[in-house]
Design a protein around this motif. Structure first.
Motif, short mmCIF file in Angstrom:
data_model
loop_
_atom_site.label_atom_id
_atom_site.label_comp_id
_atom_site.label_asym_id
_atom_site.label_seq_id
_atom_site.Cartn_x
_atom_site.Cartn_y
_atom_site.Cartn_z
N GLU A 76 -6.05 63.27 74.79
CA GLU A 76 -7.20 64.16 74.70
C GLU A 76 -6.71 65.57 74.43
OE1 GLU A 76 -9.17 63.70 78.43
OE2 GLU A 76 -9.65 61.61 78.07
N LYS A 77 -7.44 66.29 73.61
CA LYS A 77 -7.05 67.67 73.30
C LYS A 77 -8.12 68.62 73.82
CE LYS A 77 -4.21 66.72 69.32
NZ LYS A 77 -2.92 67.27 69.59
N GLY A 78 -7.66 69.59 74.57
CA GLY A 78 -8.53 70.67 75.01
C GLY A 78 -8.37 71.84 74.06
N LYS A 79 -8.89 73.00 74.44
CA LYS A 79 -8.76 74.18 73.57
C LYS A 79 -7.30 74.59 73.45
CE LYS A 79 -13.35 75.99 74.47
NZ LYS A 79 -14.14 77.07 75.04
N LEU A 80 -6.59 74.61 74.56
CA LEU A 80 -5.21 75.09 74.56
C LEU A 80 -4.19 74.03 74.98
CD1 LEU A 80 -5.89 78.52 76.28
CD2 LEU A 80 -5.53 78.09 73.84
N TYR A 81 -4.66 72.96 75.58
CA TYR A 81 -3.76 71.96 76.15
C TYR A 81 -4.02 70.58 75.56
CZ TYR A 81 -7.78 70.41 78.88
OH TYR A 81 -9.02 69.93 79.25
N ARG B 10 0.10 57.72 84.42
CA ARG B 10 0.73 59.04 84.40
C ARG B 10 -0.20 59.95 83.62
NH1 ARG B 10 6.61 56.96 82.80
NH2 ARG B 10 5.33 56.08 81.17
N PHE B 11 -0.54 61.07 84.21
CA PHE B 11 -1.37 62.07 83.55
C PHE B 11 -0.45 63.22 83.15
CE2 PHE B 11 -4.36 59.49 85.71
CZ PHE B 11 -5.57 59.62 85.06
N ILE B 12 -0.27 63.42 81.85
CA ILE B 12 0.69 64.39 81.35
C ILE B 12 -0.06 65.53 80.66
CG2 ILE B 12 2.70 64.73 79.88
CD1 ILE B 12 3.10 61.61 80.13
N TYR B 13 -0.01 66.69 81.27
CA TYR B 13 -0.70 67.89 80.80
C TYR B 13 0.33 68.77 80.10
CZ TYR B 13 -3.21 72.39 81.46
OH TYR B 13 -3.83 73.60 81.29
N THR B 14 0.09 69.11 78.84
CA THR B 14 1.03 69.92 78.05
C THR B 14 0.31 71.16 77.52
OG1 THR B 14 2.14 67.88 77.37
CG2 THR B 14 2.67 69.86 76.14
N ILE B 15 0.96 72.31 77.67
CA ILE B 15 0.38 73.59 77.25
C ILE B 15 1.53 74.54 76.89
CG2 ILE B 15 0.33 74.57 79.58
CD1 ILE B 15 -2.51 75.69 78.84
N PRO B 16 1.29 75.52 76.03
CA PRO B 16 2.34 76.51 75.78
C PRO B 16 2.79 77.14 77.10
CG PRO B 16 0.62 76.76 74.16
CD PRO B 16 0.12 75.76 75.16
N SER B 17 4.10 77.29 77.28
CA SER B 17 4.63 77.73 78.57
C SER B 17 4.13 79.12 78.98
CB SER B 17 6.16 77.68 78.57
OG SER B 17 6.67 78.44 77.51
#
Length: 124
Positions: A43-48, A62-69
């Motif tokens: 799933e894609k959010g606005k920033l993540y 596993r829930f993997i949340y990725t966002i610019p650091s």
């Protein structure tokens, strides 16, 4: 002699009945579930982006949340994952969930990403 024939006939019928009860037409190992089978939901959010790696046989995900650091906020990551866990739990008819271990935060310095992971066990 008559008793011998009756006994033999009863024995043969009994043996046939027993074998027919325990006979299997299919390979029992063919029905064994693949415990390594994994369903991946992205799933894609606005920033993540949120990636769910769900293993139905084990009732784990596993829930993997990725966002610019530079934009990473652990509180926000926990909030997004918690909301998605509750939605996922309702969609899959689970009663409860528990955290299998402490959440994990990693940083990918080459791509400038923060990766926050939660390990969840669902209960029916």
């Amino acid at each position: 002699m008559k008793t011998y024939k009756k006994s033999l006939l009863i024995f043969v019928l009994f043996t046939i009945a027993i074998f027919s009860v325990f006979a299997q037409t299919e390979d029992p190992l063919a029905e064994e579930p693949d415990i390594m089978a994994m369903e991946v939901i992205e799933e894609k959010g606005k920033l993540y982006t949120l990636r769910i790696e769900y293993m139905p046989v084990l009732d784990e995900a596993r829930f993997i949340y990725t966002i610019p650091s530079s934009l990473f906020d652990q509180g926000e990551a926990m909030k997004v994952i918690r909301e998605r866990i509750l939605t996922f739990r309702g969609q899959r008819s689970y009663f409860n969930h528990v955290y299998l271990r402490k959440d994990l935060t990693k940083y990918d310095n080459e791509k400038n990403l923060a990766i926050y992971t939660s390990f969840i066990k669902f209960e029916k």
